[in-house]
Design a protein around this motif. Structure first.
Motif, short mmCIF file in Angstrom:
data_model
loop_
_atom_site.label_atom_id
_atom_site.label_comp_id
_atom_site.label_asym_id
_atom_site.label_seq_id
_atom_site.Cartn_x
_atom_site.Cartn_y
_atom_site.Cartn_z
N ASN A 146 -1.14 126.31 124.58
CA ASN A 146 -2.23 125.56 124.42
C ASN A 146 -3.50 126.81 124.96
O ASN A 146 -4.30 125.66 126.16
CB ASN A 146 -2.23 124.49 125.34
CG ASN A 146 -3.04 123.31 124.88
OD1 ASN A 146 -4.21 123.81 124.42
ND2 ASN A 146 -2.90 121.96 125.29
N LEU A 147 -4.31 126.85 124.11
CA LEU A 147 -5.29 127.71 124.33
C LEU A 147 -6.41 127.15 124.59
O LEU A 147 -7.35 127.24 125.44
CB LEU A 147 -5.78 128.37 123.44
CG LEU A 147 -5.56 129.80 123.85
CD1 LEU A 147 -4.53 130.30 122.46
CD2 LEU A 147 -5.18 130.97 124.52
N SER A 195 -9.90 131.19 123.75
CA SER A 195 -10.32 129.59 122.36
C SER A 195 -11.35 129.79 121.06
O SER A 195 -11.85 130.11 121.80
CB SER A 195 -10.62 128.71 123.61
OG SER A 195 -10.28 127.21 123.12
N GLY A 196 -10.49 128.51 120.27
CA GLY A 196 -11.13 128.33 118.94
C GLY A 196 -10.43 127.25 118.38
O GLY A 196 -9.52 127.09 118.27
N PRO A 197 -11.32 127.60 117.47
CA PRO A 197 -10.69 126.20 116.30
C PRO A 197 -9.42 126.59 114.49
O PRO A 197 -8.95 125.67 114.41
CB PRO A 197 -11.97 126.37 115.05
CG PRO A 197 -12.50 127.22 114.79
CD PRO A 197 -12.23 127.96 116.28
N LEU A 198 -8.53 127.39 115.36
CA LEU A 198 -7.29 127.66 114.69
C LEU A 198 -6.09 127.76 115.74
O LEU A 198 -6.37 126.82 116.64
CB LEU A 198 -7.29 129.00 114.39
CG LEU A 198 -7.92 130.23 114.38
CD1 LEU A 198 -7.81 131.76 113.39
CD2 LEU A 198 -8.53 129.61 112.65
N ALA A 204 -8.02 130.46 119.45
CA ALA A 204 -7.16 129.55 118.33
C ALA A 204 -6.83 128.01 119.89
O ALA A 204 -7.41 128.61 121.03
CB ALA A 204 -6.03 130.33 118.30
N ALA A 205 -6.91 127.26 119.26
CA ALA A 205 -7.04 125.85 120.13
C ALA A 205 -5.51 125.95 120.35
O ALA A 205 -5.13 125.78 121.18
CB ALA A 205 -6.93 124.82 119.37
N ILE A 246 -2.45 137.66 115.84
CA ILE A 246 -2.87 136.62 115.16
C ILE A 246 -3.99 136.62 116.39
O ILE A 246 -4.87 136.20 116.28
CB ILE A 246 -1.95 135.02 114.99
CG1 ILE A 246 -1.76 135.41 113.63
CG2 ILE A 246 -3.29 134.41 114.11
CD1 ILE A 246 -1.80 136.61 112.43
N LEU A 247 -3.14 136.14 117.47
CA LEU A 247 -3.86 135.62 119.27
C LEU A 247 -4.72 136.78 119.29
O LEU A 247 -5.60 136.20 120.05
CB LEU A 247 -3.01 135.25 120.15
CG LEU A 247 -3.17 133.74 120.74
CD1 LEU A 247 -2.97 132.84 119.42
CD2 LEU A 247 -2.12 133.84 121.40
#
Lengths: 715, 715
Positions: free
Chosen positions: A141-142, A160-163, A186-187, A176-177
């Motif tokens: 959980n980012l 962290s971000g909206p993916l 990514a979230a 991907i990360l």
């Protein structure tokens, strides 16, 4: 109705137990403790379990799960495989909500492991405790920075971000990360390993509702439960969140590799791709492509129509970009007169102020000018996206340009897509990464991302205009009258059934003697076709059971004898039910194939394609989940390459496309009414004839219907 | 015979004059001095020219070229455009061999600039001094480290290697050079700008003989002189050096951009691509793809057949790689029993020892084991290339794996292709770059490079088996008898000419009256086809000039009247020459199109494709430069998608492919014999009928021949 679990306490637990916590350097147990305690910003309660330790790093260590002071939301299990089932039973007894099993040694290792995994599944089923894994790196959980994972890379993956990322395997997911270094974020990353209980579909459903997530990224090898996946994807679509997918299994070599790797069937790539496309899922072929398009979708929602402007300081790179944009069937933007005048006033005399806009290399050292021109182009109402090829690293000068790009982006909602084409990552690259542009790795990949982005925009607009129907597979449990299905085991019976539903078939009669064949031919009008009737001979021609172009009553009598004799000779044991005499349909227009089959994963699909010699030469088929309404049927026919033949290109007459669309909708309706019984329908060929007034110009020449009770057919 | 200049003194001069040398910071003159004097390792003599300086950086400055103590090999000109022509005249008078003109302001700026550039061309033509540029960044010799360029990036681009790069534009060329950071290297980069005199072809020819260069990379927007390019490419092929090309102009948007950028015509992309492929040139669509395949070709020469093994530690990445390799029609290697046994003995129990070989993630921390397994796979005699997807950066552990890969590569000639898929460039990435692997940027790109490498291997083997003929364009100056061409201005005359050369046409007669048409039909046997004869009506059907399926003598008489009346009505001014009555050929087999046209750049090409409705649906044509011999004609037919129809797939009869190949060779021979006269031949359709004993089963149904003296046709 398909139910999905509420995963919020798994993703954001208030208490976590680590079963197998350790302080042995390099051990999975220690790595997991370090990630949750040191590298996370977890504010809940952590409980360590290890019977051989009193404390670890100053924290008390409990001998077993039963001894824990509470039932934690999540238990992370990283003990050796032999002890896992026992630990899980203890967790279930304690009332743990979710168990994350990192341990390997289950279905991926062979027969014994598969049996253990089945037991694990049983624990989940009977207890209600949901299990994540086994054989996985855990849950990352980012957004809240909670790492329930042993991966030593967790400490580094901080963007962290909206993916939202849901994967089976670990390697590609972390790939991907790691695109975080070029500006993505990514979230949440769920890497489900063997997915004994919780599956990718559960996380797609969760992410559809998770406000931290704007775009859902999935990466999987096999699809086990098509209905759950469909339901989850529909939830994402309803939430307006695009789903981007990389699915392996497009080639035989790939399918073999998947089987050896996960013992899962990849499934039919053609069916998967058609179903995913129908649901608006953006399918890609590589992990970098996944990141490119997911990030672009996260940055901006594509409009129904995407007009691309090219902007840059290198004429060569712009020419190449224009070539690729044109080849990708993307639409170049037409710049407004105002825009061109403004550019002409601002830019050097030799700059190109049409699209592509080439500011020339001299502007690299004049960032103000570059910046102003870029804002002018992005502000043109006819521009939906600005693509900027940057062919080389020019050190500090590139950094200045990159800052100008970032500043221009802050002034507009039109996405600016800079493409850092050089292998050298100078400060200009870093500026773009820091500004979250996540520049694609190459121009071809950038154009591919823009194309997919634009296609998603088109899909979205079409789905708004004609909301997609609930797939038949998801209606399986709905109450409703199921119409009685008459016998459809022979061609004339199948045709009678179709005809009663409004599907046109040739005039014909079943006869039992040569004189009756003559009489039928004379009544119907010659030429006629004469065919054997048998539920046991789906391929009548192969046994000489068909005579075509029979020109007279006498010839029909001969044909009757010939057909029955051939079949008696070549298929002596086949039960026959007489001979079908049909009015022959002229060989004009276009020969098509229409089929329905029940896919083992996704249920009933309608397939439409070009028939005859085109079958081999063109892979020209369109597939859709049933039901198919008129707009979808029209869209299927329009998407075929042979559409040009149907509409009458190059001086040929236009065929009865409307009638053909009617036929597709009628077939869909029939299958919906009899979904439990119909396994397969083959209408091959269907002749779509030149349109001519009101006469029925679409005719099903041959029909084969297989119902569930038939059992497997031998063909 | 096409002559090429000896460029060795341009590439490796003994003396260089810098005209416009300066010490003004940031000026082109100073950048150029700094590059040659400071950043180069040039051991020859440098002469500075600037009338406004006595000395620059301690070196004497001459007032003009005339004052130089010698005639230098090369003069680099970087003064403003207004003075360039004068300086060049002085250079020519002094006896300078080569002038490199960096200055802009010529054809790229409009009419006046084009006129100046024409004068510049005149100076080169009359003096014999060869001119490079103008409007270019200069010439970069990396093998000897001599920078005759103003580019401030020269100091950074230091990796020398076996690539030779010839480009028109500068930005994309330097993009290629910057791939040095991932491990590539170039010996020479010629960036020719407007190419007033020396062109890409001259450098391709030079590089074919330059021992420092193993692979030639070209990047251009327009092809001005097809004959010179063909000759240069043939020289490269004869030297065994692959040529890799990126050419813009595959879409309308791209062509427009090229025209606005360089005022050059991109030419027909389909023709260019066909010609380049025929010469073994590897065509790519992006600069990263160019680097990927060029570097792979520099690392190893591909065999006639490429069998790919996949090797790695991530099952997911290997499945994806297998999927892409399979989708790219690459051949997976079949590992030997010995190989598998050895891997089974070395690797963990759960490793996959088939291709893909999955050592599992546990081996990342056991480099010795990883290394040994990799050597085993690369040593398998059935493996021609090892592709290694590396999905993520695992920091130091990845560096250890990378070192193992580099060590394994040193033990084998089979290329090992590691693919660093992560965006994070950890130490493992750097190890691969330092070991000159030049890892592709993504898995899809890597597979594309391997596919192109394999295709080049197949081309090379085929070219060795059947050495390609000298293109007709390059034979233009050869002495030889040119056969007299009879009149071919009407269909019957064209057919008579073809028939005399052994090309089968239907039996037919030209008649001048209705009764004669009846008699002809009766002699020939019905059904017949009746067509108007006119050199002014290439499209006879459009004016009602054709009647088909004429079933009797009486019907032929009617058809004669109908055809002549229609034509008299619709084309009253067209001169006609009677009516052709031909035996009608049954509509069985496959309808094909055969054409020859004289391309303005490359000369005569033969085009073969599927006819009828397939023309629109399949872009199914093959094109080759003439002459085409039997092996090439066979290869053309086999490469068509409709080949399956010709050879009789799905129960259809096999057609007379041999006869069709004979026809292609006969057409090629005819054009070779009459190359100066033939502009265009259209045989449309050619019916290739089911093979049936010895009878001629290939028939040219319609024929149109255009000769040079015809002038432009109105169609």
């Amino acid at each position: 109705m398909i139910e999905f679990p509420d995963l919020s306490r798994l993703v954001r637990p208030e208490s976590v137990a680590l079963i197998g916590a350790s302080d042995t350097p390099g051990s999975i147990g220690k790595l997991t403790v370090d990630n949750l305690v040191e590298a996370s910003e977890f504010r809940g309660r952590v409980h360590l379990v290890n019977p051989r330790r009193r404390e670890i790093g100053g924290r008390v260590c409990h001998p077993d799960v039963a001894a824990l002071p509470e039932a934690p939301d999540v238990a992370v299990v990283c003990i050796p495989a032999a002890g896992v089932l026992d630990a899980l039973r203890q967790c279930a007894a304690k009332g743990v909500r979710f168990a994350i099993v990192l341990t390997s040694g289950f279905s991926e290792t062979g027969e014994a492991g598969r049996a253990l995994q089945e037991e694990m599944r049983g624990i989940a089923r009977t207890s209600g405790m949901r299990i994540y894994g086994p054989n996985c790196p855990g849950l990352t959980n980012l957004a809240d920075r909670i790492g329930m994972t042993f991966s030593p890379a967790f400490a580094d993956d901080r963007t962290s971000g909206p993916l939202g990322i849901a994967t089976q395997g670990g390697g590609l997911g972390r790939n991907i990360l790691q695109s975080g270094v070029r500006g993505s974020g990514a979230a949440l990353w769920a890497s489900l390993g063997n997915a004994v209980d919780l599956d990718v579909a559960d996380f797609v459903h969760h992410m559809a509702a998770d406000p931290a997530i704007r775009v859902i990224v999935t990466l999987f090898e096999g699809i086990r439960d098509g209905a759950r996946l469909l339901a989850a994807l529909r939830a994402a679509a309803e939430a307006g969140k695009p789903v981007v997918t990389l699915k392996v299994g497009h080639s035989a070599y790939g399918e073999r590799a998947v089987q050896s790797h996960t013992a899962a069937m990849a499934g039919s790539a053609a069916v998967n791709s058609a179903v995913l496309a129908q649901l608006g899922v953006v399918e890609v072929r590589d992990t970098d492509e996944l990141v490119d398009v997911a990030w672009l979708l996260a940055r901006a929602t594509p409009p129904a129509r995407t007009r691309v402007a090219l902007f840059g300081a290198s004429g060569g790179a712009l020419s190449l970009a224009a070539d690729l944009v044109g080849s990708a069937d993307l639409e170049p933007a037409e710049l407004a007169d105002d825009t061109r005048a403004s550019l002409r006033a601002d830019l050097p005399a030799f700059a190109a102020v049409d699209n592509p806009v080439d500011t020339t290399a001299t502007t690299i050292s004049e960032p103000g000018l570059f910046d102003r021109a870029l804002r002018t182009v992005a502000g043109d109402p006819g521009v939906d996206l600005v693509l900027m090829p940057i062919p080389l690293d020019y050190a500090e000068r590139s950094a200045t340009s990159s800052r100008a790009i970032a500043a221009a982006q802050e002034q507009t909602d039109v996405p600016i897509v800079p493409v850092w084409m050089s292998d050298r990552r100078g400060p200009g690259w870093q500026v773009l990464a820091d500004a979250s542009f996540c520049s694609p790795r190459s121009l071809t990949k950038a154009v591919l991302a823009v194309r997919r982005w634009a296609e998603y925009g088109r899909w979205r607009a079409a789905a708004e205009a004609h909301p997609p129907a609930v797939p038949l597979l998801l209606r399986a449990d709905e109450p409703g009258t199921v119409a009685a299905l008459p016998a459809v085991d022979t061609e004339p019976r199948a045709k009678a059934w179709l005809s009663a539903a409004g599907v046109p078939v040739p005039d014909g009669e079943v006869v039992q003697s040569a004189p009756a064949a003559r009489a039928a031919a004379e009544r119907l009008g010659c030429p006629v076709v004469v065919k054997i009737v048998s539920s046991e001979l789906p391929h009548k021609s192969d046994v000489g059971g068909v005579a075509v172009d029979v020109g007279s009553g006498a010839a029909a009598e001969d044909a009757w004898r010939q057909v029955t004799e051939h079949v008696a000779l070549k298929a002596p044991h086949a039960a026959t039910g007489g001979v079908l005499v049909e009015r022959m349909v002229p060989a004009d227009g276009v020969e098509m194939i229409v089929g329905v089959h029940r896919d083992p994963v996704f249920g009933h699909l309608l397939t439409v394609g070009a028939g005859g010699v085109l079958v081999e030469l063109l892979d020209d088929v369109q597939r859709r989940l049933l039901p198919v309404g008129r707009p979808q049927a029209e869209e299927m026919v329009a998407a075929l390459r042979c559409h040009a033949l149907l509409t009458g290109a190059r001086g040929r007459p236009a065929c009865d496309v409307d009638g053909f669309v009617d036929l597709l909708v009628a077939v869909s309706d029939l299958v919906v009414a009899h979904a439990h019984q119909i396994e397969e329908i083959d209408l091959n060929p269907v002749r779509v004839r030149p349109a001519d007034g009101d006469e029925a110009r679409v005719v099903v020449l041959d029909a084969l219907v297989t119902v569930a009770s038939d059992g497997p057919r031998d063909c």
